[in-house]
Enzyme design. Structure first.
Site, PDB file in Angstrom:
ATOM      1  CG  HIS A 121     -35.448  44.328  68.988  1.00 18.55           C
ATOM      2  ND1 HIS A 121     -35.122  44.937  67.791  1.00 18.55           N
ATOM      3  CD2 HIS A 121     -34.354  43.620  69.357  1.00 18.55           C
ATOM      4  CE1 HIS A 121     -33.883  44.616  67.475  1.00 18.55           C
ATOM      5  NE2 HIS A 121     -33.399  43.832  68.389  1.00 18.55           N
ATOM      6  NE  ARG A 136     -33.530  41.024  65.569  1.00 16.64           N
ATOM      7  CZ  ARG A 136     -32.847  40.489  64.559  1.00 16.64           C
ATOM      8  NH1 ARG A 136     -33.467  40.253  63.404  1.00 16.64           N
ATOM      9  NH2 ARG A 136     -31.578  40.176  64.687  1.00 16.64           N
ATOM     10  CE1 TYR A 173     -35.172  36.110  70.782  1.00 19.70           C
ATOM     11  CE2 TYR A 173     -33.004  35.758  69.843  1.00 19.70           C
ATOM     12  CZ  TYR A 173     -34.075  36.580  70.097  1.00 19.70           C
ATOM     13  OH  TYR A 173     -34.041  37.885  69.663  1.00 19.70           O
TER      14      TYR A 173
END
Length: 330
Positions: free
Chosen positions: A270, A273, A305
């Site tokens: 992750h 990612r 994000y």
């Protein structure tokens, strides 16, 4: 219904069947729901509740309290884990009420605890490049496979399950895209960059045939149903026996590369990612485009994000702008 099965047990079983068949939840998600609801049923049994109609709001509230404080020798859960469990409980009672299996919804007013917001942990591009270079150390087919795997993980932001689930037929070199099979049966087509394509091509031509023990790729249109040695499989990433690479083995590939690269931070699939998303936003990508690339159902999930990027922009601003802060500030 089994002779020892209570009405509450039966209700939970029906709800899990609904999630599996009609909602198409992933196997791992279903396992989490089953585990959480098993804990809930055990708690209710201790309070003499064996039927959905006997459950009251106070029971649900007490269960939430037991999650946060610990109960019957079980350790207390953090806010995030407790919230996930309460979501499962609320979904169960909402389903039972909607289906006419209970007169009310005792969990409707019970709110799960708000977990602290955790920002995604991305690593800088320079560390990503070190990681990818470390995966290329050595010789042999597995080295080419490992480099291709990590390039795909970072190159399209795939989840680890999506990457190891790729078949050769999911690659479309002409359009430069790959088909990722996401959570809950939600597929998406995403672009893959030139570096990743070069690594995949090298793996397909020079390494994959050696792992299969064959000189040719499997016929198109077939999906593997097993990992046994010697079986023709359309899986893209293979293990040393010629079967589909497992999630655990893919994790091991990443850990080994991170160790060789000397990265001090913990790197998980992750992490790549998260880095994929963060680097796209830093490069000017629209958040809704990133949402589609990641396969998020809601843009709200993707917007976390942007907080990382804003923090980085603020640091640069404070360091570079002549009037960002007072020269007399402590």
């Amino acid at each position: 219904m089994d002779a020892t099965e209570t009405a509450l047990d039966s209700a939970v079983r029906g709800y899990l069947d609904h999630l599996a068949v009609e909602r198409g939840l992933a196997v791992n998600t279903l396992a989490s729901y089953r585990r959480d609801l098993r804990r809930y049923v055990d708690f209710l049994r201790g309070r003499g509740r064996d039927s959905p109609d006997k459950v009251e709001e106070e029971d649900v509230t007490a269960f939430l309290r037991s999650l946060r404080e610990g109960h019957d020798g079980r350790a207390a859960l953090g806010a995030s884990s407790a919230a996930r469990t309460v979501v499962a409980v609320r979904g169960l009672h909402r389903f039972l009420h909607r289906e006419g299996m209970s007169d009310g919804d005792p969990a409707g007013a019970v709110r799960p605890p708000t977990p602290p917001r955790r920002l995604p942990k991305a690593i800088p591009l320079a560390q990503v490049e070190r990681l990818l270079a470390a995966a290329s150390i050595g010789e042999g087919p597995r080295v080419l496979r490992d480099r291709a795997l990590l390039e795909v993980l970072y190159g399209c932001g795939a989840r680890i399950s999506e990457a190891v689930g790729l078949d050769i037929d999911d690659l479309d070199k002409e359009s430069g895209t790959v088909l990722l099979r996401g959570k809950g049966g939600k597929d998406r087509v995403v672009p893959l960059g030139s570096y990743a394509w070069e690594a995949v091509d090298a793996y397909l031509v020079r390494a994959r045939p050696a792992l299969t023990g064959r000189d040719t790729l499997p016929s198109r249109g077939r999906r593997s149903t097993g990992d046994g040695a010697g079986r023709a499989t359309p899986a893209l990433f293979l293990n040393a026996r010629g079967g589909r690479l497992s999630r655990q083995s893919a994790w091991a590939v990443l850990r080994t590369a991170a160790g060789r690269a000397g990265l001090s931070t913990t790197v998980t699939p992750h992490t790549l990612r998260h880095s994929f998303a963060t680097h796209l936003l830093e490069g000017g990508a629209d958040v809704r485009v990133v949402q589609e690339l990641l396969g998020h159902a809601s843009v709200t999930t993707t917007q976390v994000y942007t907080l990382v990027t804003v923090d980085q922009l603020r640091e640069v601003y404070v360091a570079a702008h002549p009037r960002a802060r007072s020269s007399t500030a402590p």
